[in-house]
Design an enzyme around this catalytic site. Structure first.
Site, PDB file in Angstrom:
ATOM      1  N   GLY A  85      -4.325   7.132   6.177  1.00  0.00           N
ATOM      2  CA  GLY A  85      -3.885   5.849   6.702  1.00  0.00           C
ATOM      3  C   GLY A  85      -4.426   4.631   5.980  1.00  0.00           C
ATOM      4  O   GLY A  85      -3.972   3.510   6.229  1.00  0.00           O
ATOM      5  N   TYR A  86      -5.411   4.797   5.106  1.00  0.00           N
ATOM      6  CA  TYR A  86      -5.992   3.655   4.384  1.00  0.00           C
ATOM      7  C   TYR A  86      -5.037   3.205   3.280  1.00  0.00           C
ATOM      8  O   TYR A  86      -4.623   3.999   2.457  1.00  0.00           O
ATOM      9  CB  TYR A  86      -7.324   4.032   3.743  1.00  0.00           C
ATOM     10  CG  TYR A  86      -8.434   4.434   4.661  1.00  0.00           C
ATOM     11  CD1 TYR A  86      -8.375   4.226   6.029  1.00  0.00           C
ATOM     12  CD2 TYR A  86      -9.571   5.066   4.159  1.00  0.00           C
ATOM     13  CE1 TYR A  86      -9.403   4.620   6.867  1.00  0.00           C
ATOM     14  CE2 TYR A  86     -10.611   5.451   4.983  1.00  0.00           C
ATOM     15  CZ  TYR A  86     -10.523   5.233   6.335  1.00  0.00           C
ATOM     16  OH  TYR A  86     -11.552   5.627   7.155  1.00  0.00           O
ATOM     17  N   SER A  87      -4.603   1.948   3.178  1.00  0.00           N
ATOM     18  CA  SER A  87      -4.945   0.869   4.091  1.00  0.00           C
ATOM     19  C   SER A  87      -3.644   0.280   4.658  1.00  0.00           C
ATOM     20  O   SER A  87      -3.158  -0.739   4.183  1.00  0.00           O
ATOM     21  CB  SER A  87      -5.738  -0.197   3.349  1.00  0.00           C
ATOM     22  OG  SER A  87      -5.062  -0.498   2.113  1.00  0.00           O
TER      23      SER A  87
END
Length: 303
Positions: A50-52
């Site tokens: 999920g980054y970023s």
């Protein structure tokens, strides 16, 4: 270096957080940080699928992509331990996520694969079995959990044992000098009993424990200012005063001392901290041995 129990992963005592890659650090700056970290002896890098995603224009995976590009260009895959995380814990979601992460990281395997958050909609038996498949297939070497309650973590471990598949070997919780309740509460006994390695995130309380946020004006307009500002109270100032004293005694930065205190906590092998510039790294990677009295002083100040 410290060996993660039940594994052959020997990790540097500071895990480099990849949450800033693709956010406050572009690829060129991220490469510089990764180069400097490994040159300082570091070998443990943490990221997530999920980054970023929170950055306007991003969709998630940017950090993994940057790390994958760095691994490919530097030829360092065998030299580093790569940890990443996924969210959805159904079998289909796990299978989809691992393939996407492997592709972005440009690797055939992930060293440490975390369930980023518990997923109450996914049957734990399904999750544990699916993770076990990844280990059996060689796509993942070891498994870990983040943001689990003690009850759910314990049940996951029991299910893995009952099924005879790989179990979690580590926990990544929110833990630092001003956020102690989660780990030192119901999780403490379980972590000790199961001998789980602990890799705390938000180790510096969104920058508060670096000492750079001491007034409301200091946090105004900063990327993590809202979070750091939550600690501007009597207890927070008491912690900073204690950090100031211990740091002065060692000729070290507050950052170094805050991380040293974490490494003195039971089962903590490597706090996770990020650096958006090379100049921020020395305070993270420097190792300071605190006296028992200094550890007690910091622990008491943060009580």
């Amino acid at each position: 270096m410290s060996l993660i129990p039940r594994t052959d992963l020997d990790v540097f005592p500071l895990c480099l957080g990849g949450n800033v890659f693709g956010w406050t650090a572009d690829e060129q700056r991220s490469f510089a940080v990764l180069d400097a970290y490994t040159e300082a002896g570091g070998n443990f890098i943490d990221t997530a699928e999920g980054y970023s995603h929170w950055v306007p224009g991003n969709v998630g995976g940017e950090s993994e992509t940057i790390i994958g590009n760095w691994l490919a260009r530097r030829g360092r895959r065998d030299d580093v331990v790569i940890a990443t995380k996924l969210k959805g814990l159904t079998r289909d979601s796990i299978r989809e996520s691992v393939e996407a992460s492997l592709r972005r990281l440009q690797t055939d395997y992930i060293d440490l694969y975390y369930a980023h958050y518990d997923d109450p909609d996914a049957p734990q038996e399904e999750t544990v079995a699916a993770f076990g498949e990844l280990v059996s297939e060689g796509k993942v070497r070891y498994l870990a959990a983040s943001n689990f309650t003690a009850e759910r973590l314990e049940s996951s471990l029991r299910i893995a044992d009952d099924l005879g598949v790989a179990r979690y070997v580590a926990l990544q919780p929110h833990y630092n000098l001003v956020e102690r309740d989660i780990v030192e509460g119901e999780l403490a006994a379980l972590v000790a009993k199961e001998d789980l390695a602990v890799f705390p995130y938000y180790s510096l309380a969104s920058g508060f424990l670096t000492g750079k946020y001491r007034t409301v004006d200091d946090v105004a307009g900063r990327e993590r200012g809202d979070r750091a500002g939550n600690y501007l109270d009597e207890r927070g100032f008491r912690v900073l005063d204690a950090l100031d004293r211990v740091a002065a005694a060692h000729g070290a930065q507050l950052t170094t001392i805050a991380l040293a205190w974490l490494r003195n906590r039971p089962n903590v092998l490597a706090p996770i901290a990020s650096a958006r510039t090379v100049e921020q790294l020395p305070a993270l990677t420097e190792q300071v041995e605190l006296t028992e009295a200094e550890v007690d002083e910091l622990t008491t100040a943060s009580a």
